[in-house]
Design a protein around this motif. Structure first.
Motif, mmCIF file in Angstrom:
data_model
loop_
_atom_site.group_PDB
_atom_site.id
_atom_site.type_symbol
_atom_site.label_atom_id
_atom_site.label_comp_id
_atom_site.label_asym_id
_atom_site.label_seq_id
_atom_site.Cartn_x
_atom_site.Cartn_y
_atom_site.Cartn_z
ATOM 1 N N LEU A 24 73.898 14.846 48.754
ATOM 2 C CA LEU A 24 73.495 15.499 49.713
ATOM 3 C C LEU A 24 73.892 14.268 51.239
ATOM 4 N N ASP A 25 74.204 14.850 52.225
ATOM 5 C CA ASP A 25 74.891 14.292 53.363
ATOM 6 C C ASP A 25 73.510 13.766 54.134
ATOM 7 N N VAL A 26 72.770 12.963 53.712
ATOM 8 C CA VAL A 26 71.783 12.646 54.328
ATOM 9 C C VAL A 26 71.511 11.141 53.856
ATOM 10 N N GLU A 27 70.806 10.029 54.434
ATOM 11 C CA GLU A 27 70.399 9.076 54.004
ATOM 12 C C GLU A 27 68.672 8.823 54.070
ATOM 13 N N ILE A 28 68.140 8.430 53.293
ATOM 14 C CA ILE A 28 66.658 8.018 53.234
ATOM 15 C C ILE A 28 66.345 6.501 53.499
ATOM 16 N N ARG A 29 65.831 6.129 54.661
ATOM 17 C CA ARG A 29 65.333 4.957 54.823
ATOM 18 C C ARG A 29 63.927 4.673 54.822
ATOM 19 N N SER A 30 63.360 3.431 54.631
ATOM 20 C CA SER A 30 61.709 3.441 54.793
ATOM 21 C C SER A 30 61.667 2.596 56.241
ATOM 22 N N ALA A 31 60.548 2.828 57.008
ATOM 23 C CA ALA A 31 60.460 2.100 58.247
ATOM 24 C C ALA A 31 59.085 1.454 58.267
#
Length: 137
Positions: A24-31
């Motif tokens: 999928l063309d989405v990045e998951i990042r933690s903040a």
């Protein structure tokens, strides 16, 4: 609308890994900290989902699914389309059969139902709103 070919009722870690496995063309990042008490946010410009790393895993999964709904619609900013997104998130995370059973088992106690279904109490409240809206329509 972009498809969500994932088992969204899986654990947070499994859903996150499935996103990358599915390409999928989405990045998951933690903040470390999001403004105004937000648990997550999606940016269409960067195709990035931010999740507050301090959340418990159940809340992380619910937040990730919520933000994936924003991604699937191509929503361009955090905060827009929240009613639609909350309703879709509740539908994706809760089985009507499992909800009905938990509702009877726990005599409507939102916290115990949420614990049983491994979602947040907010998801339970959104699901109840869906049920109410269906009856009212």
């Amino acid at each position: 609308m972009r498809p969500l070919p994932l088992n969204l009722r899986d654990t947070y870690g499994h859903v996150r890994m499935a996103i990358y496995s599915a390409g999928l063309d989405v990045e998951i990042r933690s903040a470390d900290h999001l403004p105004n008490g937000m648990m997550g946010c999606y940016s269409e410009r960067t195709r990035t989902i931010l999740i507050d790393r301090r959340l418990p895993y159940v809340a992380k999964r619910c937040t990730l699914v919520h933000e994936l709904v924003h991604w699937s619609h191509g929503d361009d900013r955090c905060g827009l389309h929240e009613m639609r997104t909350r309703a879709e998130t509740a539908r994706l995370l809760i089985s009507p059969t499992e909800y009905a059973l938990a509702e009877r088992m726990y005599d409507g106690n939102v916290w115990r139902i949420a614990d049983e279904l491994e979602v947040t109490s907010g998801i339970i409240n959104d699901y109840r709103t869906l049920l109410h809206d269906r009856v009212a329509a």
